[in-house]
Design an enzyme around this catalytic site. Structure first.
Site, PDB file in Angstrom:
ATOM      1  NE  ARG A  53       6.169  -3.123 -23.821  1.00 43.22           N
ATOM      2  CZ  ARG A  53       5.854  -3.146 -25.588  1.00 43.22           C
ATOM      3  NH1 ARG A  53       5.794  -1.504 -25.532  1.00 43.22           N
ATOM      4  NH2 ARG A  53       5.179  -4.385 -25.719  1.00 43.22           N
ATOM      5  CE  LYS A  95       9.302  -8.723  -1.128  1.00 44.54           C
ATOM      6  NZ  LYS A  95       9.159  -9.459   0.011  1.00 44.54           N
ATOM      7  CD  GLU A 138       3.960  -6.809   8.007  1.00 49.29           C
ATOM      8  OE1 GLU A 138       4.584  -7.653   8.208  1.00 49.29           O
ATOM      9  OE2 GLU A 138       3.359  -7.773   7.089  1.00 49.29           O
ATOM     10  CE  LYS A 164       8.959  -3.289   2.387  1.00 49.43           C
ATOM     11  NZ  LYS A 164       7.707  -4.118   2.668  1.00 49.43           N
ATOM     12  CD  GLU A 212      12.351 -10.982  -0.917  1.00 48.12           C
ATOM     13  OE1 GLU A 212      11.580  -9.970  -0.099  1.00 48.12           O
ATOM     14  OE2 GLU A 212      12.340 -12.414  -0.413  1.00 48.12           O
ATOM     15  NE  ARG A 244      11.632  -6.029  -0.131  1.00 50.19           N
ATOM     16  CZ  ARG A 244      11.019  -4.817  -0.889  1.00 50.19           C
ATOM     17  NH1 ARG A 244      11.996  -4.513  -1.844  1.00 50.19           N
ATOM     18  NH2 ARG A 244       9.957  -4.921  -0.968  1.00 50.19           N
ATOM     19  CG  ASN A 262      10.362 -12.772   2.972  1.00 46.78           C
ATOM     20  OD1 ASN A 262       9.134 -11.596   3.311  1.00 46.78           O
ATOM     21  ND2 ASN A 262      10.697 -12.044   2.287  1.00 46.78           N
ATOM     22  CG  HIS A 295       6.015 -12.721   5.268  1.00 48.19           C
ATOM     23  ND1 HIS A 295       6.567 -12.142   6.754  1.00 48.19           N
ATOM     24  CD2 HIS A 295       5.089 -11.736   4.699  1.00 48.19           C
ATOM     25  CE1 HIS A 295       5.967 -10.644   7.054  1.00 48.19           C
ATOM     26  NE2 HIS A 295       4.757 -10.898   5.764  1.00 48.19           N
ATOM     27  CG  HIS A 335       3.166 -15.198   2.697  1.00 51.78           C
ATOM     28  ND1 HIS A 335       3.863 -15.635   1.740  1.00 51.78           N
ATOM     29  CD2 HIS A 335       2.555 -14.517   3.228  1.00 51.78           C
ATOM     30  CE1 HIS A 335       3.875 -14.002   1.777  1.00 51.78           C
ATOM     31  NE2 HIS A 335       2.938 -13.493   2.946  1.00 51.78           N
ATOM     32  CG  HIS A 375      -0.604 -10.442   5.033  1.00 57.17           C
ATOM     33  ND1 HIS A 375       0.203 -11.803   4.597  1.00 57.17           N
ATOM     34  CD2 HIS A 375      -0.156  -9.358   5.744  1.00 57.17           C
ATOM     35  CE1 HIS A 375       1.167 -11.401   4.407  1.00 57.17           C
ATOM     36  NE2 HIS A 375       1.073  -9.912   5.769  1.00 57.17           N
TER      37      HIS A 375
HETATM   38  N1  LIG Z   1       3.361  -4.933  -0.946  1.00 58.01           N
HETATM   39  C1  LIG Z   1       4.043  -5.566   0.375  1.00 58.01           C
HETATM   40  O1  LIG Z   1       5.898  -5.472  -0.008  1.00 58.01           O
HETATM   41  C2  LIG Z   1       3.478  -6.102   1.347  1.00 58.01           C
HETATM   42  C3  LIG Z   1       4.266  -6.234   2.460  1.00 58.01           C
HETATM   43  C4  LIG Z   1       3.369  -6.810   3.336  1.00 58.01           C
HETATM   44  C5  LIG Z   1       1.907  -6.902   3.292  1.00 58.01           C
HETATM   45  N2  LIG Z   1       1.020  -6.863   1.601  1.00 58.01           N
HETATM   46  C6  LIG Z   1      -0.026  -7.166   1.408  1.00 58.01           C
HETATM   47  O2  LIG Z   1      -0.787  -6.483   2.282  1.00 58.01           O
HETATM   48  C7  LIG Z   1      -2.153  -7.267   2.251  1.00 58.01           C
HETATM   49  C8  LIG Z   1      -2.798  -6.590   3.402  1.00 58.01           C
HETATM   50  O3  LIG Z   1      -2.521  -5.371   3.663  1.00 58.01           O
HETATM   51  P1  LIG Z   1      -4.046  -4.742   4.639  1.00 58.01           P
HETATM   52  O4  LIG Z   1      -4.165  -5.557   6.012  1.00 58.01           O
HETATM   53  O5  LIG Z   1      -4.315  -3.655   4.567  1.00 58.01           O
HETATM   54  O6  LIG Z   1      -5.228  -5.641   4.298  1.00 58.01           O
HETATM   55  P2  LIG Z   1      -6.668  -4.590   3.003  1.00 58.01           P
HETATM   56  O7  LIG Z   1      -5.957  -3.548   1.585  1.00 58.01           O
HETATM   57  O8  LIG Z   1      -7.680  -5.562   2.579  1.00 58.01           O
HETATM   58  O9  LIG Z   1      -7.398  -4.221   3.763  1.00 58.01           O
HETATM   59  C9  LIG Z   1      -7.828  -4.577   6.067  1.00 58.01           C
HETATM   60  C10 LIG Z   1      -8.836  -3.775   5.204  1.00 58.01           C
HETATM   61  O10 LIG Z   1      -9.289  -2.955   5.755  1.00 58.01           O
HETATM   62  C11 LIG Z   1      -9.428  -1.862   5.240  1.00 58.01           C
HETATM   63  N3  LIG Z   1      -9.630  -0.124   5.295  1.00 58.01           N
HETATM   64  C12 LIG Z   1      -8.383  -0.552   4.977  1.00 58.01           C
HETATM   65  N4  LIG Z   1      -7.435   1.276   4.883  1.00 58.01           N
HETATM   66  C13 LIG Z   1      -9.287   1.446   5.899  1.00 58.01           C
HETATM   67  C14 LIG Z   1      -9.255   2.874   6.553  1.00 58.01           C
HETATM   68  N5  LIG Z   1      -9.128   3.669   6.678  1.00 58.01           N
HETATM   69  N6  LIG Z   1     -10.961   3.571   6.933  1.00 58.01           N
HETATM   70  C15 LIG Z   1     -11.665   1.710   7.146  1.00 58.01           C
HETATM   71  N7  LIG Z   1     -10.940   0.740   6.731  1.00 58.01           N
HETATM   72  C16 LIG Z   1     -10.024   0.199   5.864  1.00 58.01           C
HETATM   73  C17 LIG Z   1      -9.793  -2.471   3.327  1.00 58.01           C
HETATM   74  O11 LIG Z   1     -11.036  -2.602   2.956  1.00 58.01           O
HETATM   75  C18 LIG Z   1      -9.598  -4.263   3.920  1.00 58.01           C
HETATM   76  O12 LIG Z   1     -11.411  -4.843   4.445  1.00 58.01           O
HETATM   77  C19 LIG Z   1      -1.528  -8.859   1.336  1.00 58.01           C
HETATM   78  O13 LIG Z   1      -2.607  -8.975   0.673  1.00 58.01           O
HETATM   79  C20 LIG Z   1      -0.453  -8.858   1.952  1.00 58.01           C
HETATM   80  O14 LIG Z   1      -0.277  -9.985   0.961  1.00 58.01           O
HETATM   81  C21 LIG Z   1       2.553  -6.527   0.107  1.00 58.01           C
END
Ligand SMILES: NC(=O)c1ccc[n+]([C@@H]2O[C@H](COP(=O)([O-])OP(=O)(O)OC[C@H]3O[C@@H](n4cnc5c(N)ncnc54)[C@H](O)[C@@H]3O)[C@@H](O)[C@H]2O)c1
Length: 388
Positions: free
Chosen positions: A140, A162, A204, A246, A256, A260, A264, A267, A271, A285
């Protein structure tokens, strides 16, 4: 080897606690710090203990990140006897699934993590979103530490709480709000991040400028090449300003219900494009958000909201660093049809009583929420944009 490995000596604490920037996310009893700077992974055990006390740590990471950065983190925790176990996930968006969530929850329980213990998410947004979700429901809810390793995760996804997974119906439609207890953004780890991922993460950061900080966007226009060359001062500044932006919004509107939603920008369109492209490497993304932001600016222009050269400025800046700006820039195959995209957009979490909530702009740094654009007008707009 002259390194001092003795735990928690004052000298070791001092060396550990030297982030280049610290930003507080002011959420009352759930407030936390975001530390930004080099060398934080290797000092993680001390940084965590100084702020969150003792407790076992279960690491969640992916195979790409593990290859370069897992060993120093495990070593740091093992030195003080706090390593509970490590789960290495398959890299990529497809990992944000119900199946992965179920497996991860069971692994965290197998590690013996209890209520006072911690999950450490070492990775990009995928690892952060999935590990945060698992931490929010195992027993939990147990605390978790974000250790973002992609630029996208450092400027955005590691802050704000999030969590979530994707479903065939769309992106991030199942998840929770669960704030991390600490964020350690180690700028050294960006050394191994592939250039395409770096550019996707940059979007971003730029988004914050485009929403509410024209001066920051202007700074990015001047300094993009230094940021993308991983110049340490430029990267630190870019991350710190975006995180501060942020943190301010999240402190005002944690779940949100208002402001907040501005975060987006791009987005709703982005998305939908990501879902249409199958959450694959075809469209990352951040790349989807780049196109989505350009669409939001163009729609704002069509609606007569922007009267200056803002649209051209955004498109020129993104294109100059190799980002896609149009639907037609998505490689490999025919353009999506407008009705399909609109249907996916209808699943967006920001839909209220069947009406799309769009984040539009009056200019750079002037985003606002708009709920009265008729779906037919959006359909017509997308149909024209899909063909360009
Ligand atoms: N929670 C939130 O507020 C929020 C906000 C924006 C995006 N997101 C989410 O984040 C995700 C996208 O994040 P992302 O772009 O980091 O994607 P990801 O986690 O898939 O990382 C991108 C790629 O880079 C690689 N990688 C990461 N760090 C590395 C490093 N230091 N060295 C080598 N390779 C590395 C990963 O293995 C992956 O292949 C999406 O799912 C999106 O929905 C969430």
């Amino acid at each position: 080897m002259s390194a001092d490995r003795s735990p928690r000596t004052p000298a070791r604490q001092d060396r550990a606690a030297q982030p280049a920037a610290t930003i507080r996310v002011a959420l009352g009893s759930r407030a936390y710090d975001v530390l930004i700077g080099p060398g934080l992974v290797a000092s993680a055990a001390d940084l965590i203990e100084a702020r969150l006390g003792k407790g076992k740590c279960g690491i969640v990471t992916d195979a790409n990140v593990a290859a370069g950065h897992l060993e120093p983190l495990e070593a740091s925790l093992k030195t003080v006897g706090r390593h509970a176990g490590t789960e290495v996930l398959a890299p990529g968006e497809a990992t944000k699934s119900f199946a992965s969530l179920a497996r991860l929850c069971e692994r965290l329980l197998e590690m013996g993590l209890e209520r006072g213990d911690l999950v450490i998410a070492l990775g990009g947004g995928v690892v952060g979103d999935l590990a945060g979700f698992a931490a929010s429901i195992v027993r939990r809810g147990i605390r978790f530490v974000q250790m973002p390793t992609s630029l996208l995760a450092q400027v955005d996804s590691s802050v704000g709480g999030k969590t979530g997974i994707n479903t065939p119906q769309g992106k991030n439609l199942v998840g929770t709000f669960h704030q991390p207890s600490l964020v350690l953004a180690d700028t050294d780890v960006l050394a191994t991040l592939p250039p395409r991922q770096l550019r996707a993460g940059y979007v971003e950061a730029a988004k914050y400028g485009l929403i509410a900080d024209a001066a920051y966007f202007g700074w990015l226009e001047q300094n993009a090449s230094a940021v993308l060359a991983k110049d340490i001062a430029a990267v630190t500044h870019a991350i710190a300003i975006a995180v501060q932006g942020k943190a301010d919004v999240v402190a005002r509107d944690e779940t949100e219900t208002g402001d907040r939603m501005l975060l987006n920008l791009g987005h709703t369109f982005g998305h939908a494009l990501e879902a249409w492209a199958g959450f694959s490497d075809r469209l990352l993304h951040g790349e989807a958000i780049a196109i989505g932001i350009c669409l939001a600016f163009r729609l704002s222009e069509e609606l007569g909201l922007i009267g200056n050269n803002s649209v051209a400025r955004v498109e020129t800046h993104f294109a100059s660093i190799g980002l896609p700006t149009r639907i037609a820039d998505i490689p490999g195959g025919p353009a999506p049809d407008a009705a399909t995209l609109l249907e996916i957009m209808g699943q967006d979490k920001k839909v209220r009583e069947g009406k799309l909530t769009l984040i539009l702009v009056r200019g750079i740094g002037e985003a606002f929420i708009r709920r009265d654009v008729a779906p037919n007008a959006v359909l017509d707009f997308i149909a024209r944009q899909a063909g360009r």
